[in-house]
Enzyme design. Structure first.
Site, PDB file in Angstrom:
ATOM      1  CE  LYS A   1      -3.489  -2.832   2.150  1.00 51.88           C
ATOM      2  NZ  LYS A   1      -4.686  -2.943   2.933  1.00 51.88           N
TER       3      LYS A   1
ATOM      4  CG  HIS B   1      -6.740  -3.232  -2.726  1.00 50.29           C
ATOM      5  ND1 HIS B   1      -7.315  -2.489  -1.732  1.00 50.29           N
ATOM      6  CD2 HIS B   1      -6.074  -4.247  -2.121  1.00 50.29           C
ATOM      7  CE1 HIS B   1      -7.001  -3.049  -0.567  1.00 50.29           C
ATOM      8  NE2 HIS B   1      -6.248  -4.103  -0.777  1.00 50.29           N
TER       9      HIS B   1
ATOM     10  CD  GLU C   1      -7.248  -8.362  -0.764  1.00 50.32           C
ATOM     11  OE1 GLU C   1      -6.255  -8.679  -0.115  1.00 50.32           O
ATOM     12  OE2 GLU C   1      -7.437  -7.214  -1.199  1.00 50.32           O
TER      13      GLU C   1
ATOM     14  N   GLY D   1      -7.338  -5.194   6.844  1.00 51.09           N
ATOM     15  CA  GLY D   1      -6.749  -4.254   7.793  1.00 51.09           C
ATOM     16  C   GLY D   1      -7.499  -4.160   9.115  1.00 51.09           C
TER      17      GLY D   1
ATOM     18  CB  SER E   1      -6.783  -9.784   8.901  1.00 49.76           C
ATOM     19  OG  SER E   1      -7.215  -8.430   8.967  1.00 49.76           O
TER      20      SER E   1
END
Ligand code: PGA
Length: 257
Positions: free
Chosen positions: A15, A99, A171, A177, A217
């Site tokens: 990122k 993303h 995802e 996160g 995660s």
């Protein structure tokens, strides 16, 4: 994982973190911690400006460099954008597209993700196509329907030959996160569903050969259980990819079986 049919990919997504000057020491520490013989592709996706430094430092350690996004346009008056050709030219092997942070903060939709994936394929860069549902969608029992739509749209107009260069990353947005990982069963269920969607479009063989990653995660503790699932062929890892020892542990977990 099922290495008989498809490759395992462990991809970090830095990122907007780290500096180019931190890459060399990072790779050295990673190299000291990860298995020398590996049964998976290791990639670190970094901001475009840092790709050349990652290519240089990663070479020895067999860590490929990837971008985190690219333009859907070939070239021209698009100030601030980075093209697929430019990423390929500096040695990027992979690039993340779609993303959820791009979708959320930059209004990217599935058709744009499709155009970006095609731009990358045209330049020999493997797209890592991200899909995943929100918490609201999961709670409304819309996960598979939504993810299937995302996958179908992202792959539209991509033929079976090009599909071989695509990686899908599932995802769930609520897991990114947040420290809240999907259970191995939840992740497997959707990854298996994604493979079924691909099977319907391309047939059994191409579907069997596509690598589908889990992201959200994933960390040094939960990686082994997630990677043990038959349809989870690797990980797209944010936070834990910033720590060389943790990232190395995930790579080691991908070496099992
Ligand atoms: P996380 O990020 O591992 O920090 O949840 C994953 C991602 O955004 O790709």
């Amino acid at each position: 994982m099922n290495r008989k049919y498809r490759k395992t990919v462990i991809a970090g997504n830095w990122k907007m973190n780290m500096l180019a000057s931190e890459i060399k020491p990072f790779i050295e520490e990673l190299k000291a911690n990860m298995p020398a013989k590996r049964a998976c592709d290791v990639v670190l996706c970094v901001p475009g400006v840092m790709v050349p430094a990652m290519v240089k430092s990663g070479k020895d350690a067999k860590v490929a460099a990837g971008g985190e996004d690219c333009s859907c346009f070939e070239k021209g008056a698009y100030t601030g954008e980075v093209s697929a050709a430019q990423l390929a030219d500096v040695g990027a092997k992979y690039c993340v597209v779609g993303h959820s942070e791009r979708r959320q903060y930059h209004g990217e939709d599935d058709m744009l993700v499709n155009a970006k994936a095609k731009a990358l394929l045209a330049h020999g860069v493997n797209p890592i196509i991200c899909v995943g549902e929100s918490l609201e969608q999961r709670e409304a029992d819309l996960t598979m329907e939504y993810v299937a739509y995302q996958v179908k749209t992202a792959l539209s107009g991509i033929d079976a030959t090009a599909l071989r260069h695509c990686v899908i990353a599932y995802e769930p947005i609520w897991a990114i996160g947040t420290g809240k990982t999907a259970t191995a069963e939840q992740a497997e269920e959707v990854c298996e569903g994604i493979r079924a969607v691909i099977r319907k479009i391309y047939g059994a063989r191409p579907a069997r050969a596509v690598s589908i990653l889990y992201g959200g995660s994933m960390n040094a503790k939960n990686a082994a259980e997630l990677l043990a699932q038959p349809d989870i062929d690797g990980g797209l890892i944010g936070g834990a990819s910033l720590k060389p020892a943790d990232f190395a542990t995930i790579i080691a977990a991908a070496n099992q079986e």
